[in-house]
Design a protein around this motif. Structure first.
Motif, short mmCIF file in Angstrom:
data_model
loop_
_atom_site.label_atom_id
_atom_site.label_comp_id
_atom_site.label_asym_id
_atom_site.label_seq_id
_atom_site.Cartn_x
_atom_site.Cartn_y
_atom_site.Cartn_z
N CYS A 97 3.65 -9.15 18.84
CA CYS A 97 3.73 -10.23 19.84
C CYS A 97 2.34 -10.61 20.32
O CYS A 97 1.54 -9.75 20.69
N LYS A 99 0.00 -12.08 23.20
CA LYS A 99 0.16 -11.86 24.64
C LYS A 99 0.72 -13.07 25.36
O LYS A 99 1.39 -12.94 26.39
N SER A 100 0.48 -14.26 24.82
CA SER A 100 0.98 -15.47 25.48
C SER A 100 2.49 -15.64 25.29
O SER A 100 3.08 -16.56 25.85
N PHE A 102 4.65 -12.80 25.65
CA PHE A 102 5.29 -11.62 26.22
C PHE A 102 6.48 -11.97 27.11
O PHE A 102 7.37 -11.14 27.30
N SER A 125 0.41 -5.77 19.66
CA SER A 125 -0.14 -7.07 20.05
C SER A 125 -1.23 -7.49 19.08
O SER A 125 -1.83 -6.66 18.39
N ASP A 226 -8.37 -12.81 23.99
CA ASP A 226 -7.45 -12.08 24.86
C ASP A 226 -7.14 -12.89 26.12
O ASP A 226 -7.99 -13.09 26.98
N THR A 228 -5.20 -12.15 28.64
CA THR A 228 -5.20 -11.35 29.87
C THR A 228 -6.60 -11.24 30.44
O THR A 228 -6.81 -11.37 31.65
N THR A 250 2.65 -12.18 33.07
CA THR A 250 2.23 -10.85 33.51
C THR A 250 1.34 -10.91 34.75
O THR A 250 0.80 -9.89 35.17
#
Length: 293
Positions: A97, A99-100, A102, A125, A226, A228, A250
């Motif tokens: 997956c 991260k965008s 999740f 990820s 990334d 995040t 998140t």
């Protein structure tokens, strides 16, 4: 000696008679007697003796019976596990997956675990190209990615389509807080973070083309693959970023001011990718069905 021979022998000992053992095994008596004699010949020792109307195990037969019980139980357990794994009832499901994406996982995994609690889930990820390579190498079963996607030997199941929004920290005063929209020209004049894939075309290239279409040059101050990391920097007040709103899943939305971009005609699609050239596991199919329902 085959496992069926052990099962024949154990059943005869348990029943005490060839006739009733044959009935329990759903076979005729002569073939069962023949198999027991072959087993004794193969092992080079007598396994059963007749005492009255019953067959009792010899010392060697008693040892085979005790170990045979253990062997049959272990064998039957293995058969059950293999069948359950084939039916998606146990085993391991490996999910990739970005991260965008999740936001799609929690509810689906919760529902999956409720229905198939014996399936262990692993999540990896990465960017779409890394995850596509992992599917090709059989390191993962399925992956959730955001367009643009790698195309080779993959099947795509689209889930949703999103446009990018502009995020800045809620504490910033660059744009009036009572506004809900912003233009590309306004964004170009402000410090901007960029989500940039390590390999291949992604949202960075799509957004960059959108700026170019308007004759604008964005003021990029930092790039990273990334999301995040970038959102943490945005949250600290260093600049803004253009991303689909789902990326904030998140993070606390209260920490950001979110603006729709009126003149950015870019969309990205979230998709589940699976191998095109081979069947996916039953567990992976269960996950896919839950995700798209």
């Amino acid at each position: 000696m085959e496992i069926r021979h052990v099962r024949y022998f154990v059943t005869v000992v348990q029943e005490g008679q060839i006739t009733t053992a044959a009935q329990k095994l759903n076979m005729a008596q002569p073939p069962l007697s023949q198999q027991i004699r072959r087993l004794e010949k193969e092992l080079g020792t007598q396994l059963l003796v007749r005492v009255g109307k019953k067959f009792l195990p010899t010392e060697a037969g008693e040892l085979l019976y005790e170990r045979g019980i253990e062997l049959l139980k272990e064998f039957d357990d293995v058969v059950d596990i293999v069948k359950d794994t084939g039916e998606g009832l146990r085993g391991t499901l490996q999910i990739g997956c970005v991260k965008s994406c999740f936001i799609h996982l929690p509810a689906t995994i919760r529902s999956f675990h409720e229905q198939w609690p014996n399936v262990h889930i692993q999540i990896l990820s990465g960017d779409p190209f890394q995850l596509a390579a992992s599917i090709h190498d059989r390191e993962i079963d399925v992956a959730l990615v955001r367009s643009p996607h790698p195309q080779d030997q993959l099947h795509f199941t689209s889930l949703d389509e999103e446009e990018p929004f502009y995020f800045i920290t809620a504490k910033h005063q660059w744009i009036a807080t009572n506004r809900q929209t912003v233009t590309m020209k306004e964004i170009a004049g402000l410090p901007l973070f960029a989500l940039h894939r390590v390999k291949g075309i992604g949202i960075y290239e799509l957004v960059h083309e959108a700026f170019k279409h308007h004759g604008l040059t964005p003021n990029y101050i930092c790039e990273s693959p990334d999301a995040t990391t970038l959102l943490t920097l945005v949250e600290s007040g260093l600049g803004g970023i253009m991303l689909p709103e789902a990326v904030l899943s998140t993070f606390s939305k209260e920490n950001f001011s979110i603006y729709r971009i009126t003149d950015c005609h870019v969309t990205t699609t979230t998709a589940l990718i699976t191998p095109k050239d081979r069947h996916i596991s039953r567990a992976a199919q269960h996950f896919k069905d839950l995700l798209v329902q």
